[in-house]
Design an enzyme around this catalytic site. Structure first.
Site, mmCIF file in Angstrom:
data_model
loop_
_atom_site.group_PDB
_atom_site.id
_atom_site.type_symbol
_atom_site.label_atom_id
_atom_site.label_comp_id
_atom_site.label_asym_id
_atom_site.label_seq_id
_atom_site.Cartn_x
_atom_site.Cartn_y
_atom_site.Cartn_z
ATOM 1 N N GLU A 205 0.850 -1.191 0.000
ATOM 2 C CA GLU A 205 0.000 0.000 0.000
ATOM 3 C C GLU A 205 0.886 1.241 0.000
ATOM 4 O O GLU A 205 1.760 1.391 0.860
ATOM 5 C CB GLU A 205 -0.894 0.038 1.247
ATOM 6 N N HIS A 243 -3.781 -3.069 -8.076
ATOM 7 C CA HIS A 243 -5.060 -3.589 -7.581
ATOM 8 C C HIS A 243 -6.144 -3.434 -8.652
ATOM 9 O O HIS A 243 -7.032 -4.272 -8.784
ATOM 10 C CB HIS A 243 -5.458 -2.850 -6.303
ATOM 11 N N ASP A 260 -6.803 2.323 -8.544
ATOM 12 C CA ASP A 260 -5.922 1.868 -7.463
ATOM 13 C C ASP A 260 -4.768 1.073 -8.089
ATOM 14 O O ASP A 260 -4.973 -0.077 -8.464
ATOM 15 C CB ASP A 260 -6.733 0.994 -6.497
HETATM 16 ZN ZN LIG Z 1 -6.085 -1.596 -3.184
#
Ligand SMILES: [Zn+2]
Length: 427
Positions: A205, A243, A260
């Site tokens: 992330e 993602h 994302d």
């Molecule tokens: Zn994500």
């Protein structure tokens, strides 16, 4: 007494108990030691110390000065937190601390007042509440953005699901889940025919709510990817993905994680290091997708196109041969995207609401199983350069093609339909 309060820099309600605080004078002689209590407070009697500069070493019960990567937090029992060791340059006068500055500003943030010194120490490991056994070898890395600021991201990763790694805006990396265990970072996802993406992937992330990604994050990410791919030799370049590339609804449709890590994320930086799909070059091959964009430069493939009659972009083009939509669907699936090959339409398959996959790639990967189109992707020179089958790439070969036009095709096909909501969400 001067109190030194030790806290987690990223989660300040974390008091750091049991840390050792050691003051040394200019001759490196230890002149004072203390240990932080349950509130993270070390009480320091500085009165006996002569005025002057000292070094202050702070070590939490678990520390690491190493780069954050697969080697971190692998020794059982894994603690809840691991911090950076901190060295402060401290100036003392009259039994109080006048100034305290970290030798490495990335290790801690310090605030000094008359009787209290707050030292917020950088964590490198914060144990996520959730992880599970993998049962599968690691073969993918999924890149995310948080779609929120650091605070909410940290709260979520601590209380619910966490990724394996988080890269803060200053490039500092925090690990949350051991690489050997699975994290639920990808949610419902499908890639390369696998529906168990979480079991097969490491999740990263990047703290990014919106806008460009700072240089420090790219530097950190490239280093981290290098360490992960070194530790796990089974991660191919085309399996380092976003993602948005893999997040699907329960019916396998793409688009649940549109944006994302988003259009601002520069995949070219990963490709340049071969830590993602390779850059391709050369002009578009006229034989792929029936040479659509060579013929209809400003056209678009869209829902309602009747490709069987070669009707694209609102005009009939009788000279288009082949079956562009089917070819494109086949290539998307061959790359790894979730979708069905119908040859008919993209509605409900790859281009439904929210299917804005801003990062698109299409060249570089083809099948050794079939060469269904004469003169298709094949490009011997690039095969060799990129490491074709002869270089031991197994079932897939990397090939070159015109990324610009082809990426544009996919982008058009996967763009959100007008009126479709796009809801960015965490993880
Ligand atoms: Zn994500």
């Amino acid at each position: 007494m001067v109190k030194m309060k030790l806290r987690n820099r990223l989660h300040k309600v974390d008091n750091i108990a049991g840390a050792t605080v050691t003051f040394q004078d200019a001759k490196a002689a230890t002149v004072l030691t203390a240990t932080s209590d349950a509130h993270g407070v070390a009480s320091l009697n500085l009165k006996p110390l002569a005025n002057g500069a000292y070094t202050c070493e702070i070590e939490a019960p678990n520390v690491s000065a190493d780069e954050v990567g697969p080697a971190l937090a692998t020794t059982a029992p894994v603690p809840d937190r691991i911090y950076r060791p901190v060295t402060l340059i401290v100036k003392i006068a009259g039994g109080i601390i006048n100034s305290a500055v970290p030798a490495d500003p990335l290790t801690a943030t310090v605030a000094v007042s008359a009787s209290l010194v707050n030292v917020d120490i950088q964590p490198v490991w914060m144990k996520s509440a959730q992880s599970s056994g993998r049962g599968k070898p690691v073969s993918m890395i999924i890149v995310h953005h948080t779609a929120c600021d650091l605070g909410p991201a940290v709260s979520t990763f601590l209380s619910e699901k966490g990724p394996h790694y988080m890269i803060d805006t200053d490039g500092q990396i925090v690990k949350w889940v051991p690489d050997a265990r699975a994290a639920w970072h990808a949610g419902v996802a499908r890639w390369d025919g696998h529906a168990d993406v979480n079991e097969r992937s490491v999740g990263i992330e990047i703290v990014n709510k919106t806008g460009p990604y700072p240089e420090a994050q790219y530097t950190a990410l490239l280093g981290l990817l290098d360490r992960i791919t070194t530790a796990f030799s089974g991660i191919d370049e085309w399996n380092i993905i976003g993602h948005s590339d893999v997040g699907t609804n329960s019916d396998g449709k793409l688009g649940r994680k549109s944006g994302d890590p988003g259009a601002q994320f520069e995949w070219s930086r990963l490709e340049a290091k071969r830590l993602g799909l390779l850059e391709s070059d050369g002009p578009p091959d006229i034989n792929i997708y029936a040479g659509f964009f060579n013929i209809v430069a400003s056209g678009s493939l869209h829902v309602g196109d009747n490709d069987s009659r070669h009707h694209f972009g609102g005009a009939n083009h009788k000279d288009i041969a082949g079956h562009p939509v089917r070819e494109l669907q086949e290539d998307l699936v061959a790359i790894g995207y979730s979708g069905r090959i119908s040859g008919r339409r993209f509605r409900g398959e790859n281009a439904g609401c929210g299917d804005g996959v801003p990062r698109t790639f299409l060249c570089r990967r083809t099948r050794t199983k079939s060469s269904r189109r004469a003169g298709g992707f094949s490009n011997g020179g690039d095969d060799q350069e990129c490491g074709g089958p002869g270089a031991g790439l197994g079932r897939s070969a990397l090939v070159g093609c015109g990324a610009g036009a082809l990426a544009r095709v996919v982008l058009l096909l996967l763009s959100p339909q007008p009126g479709c909501p796009v809801k960015p969400s965490l993880a």
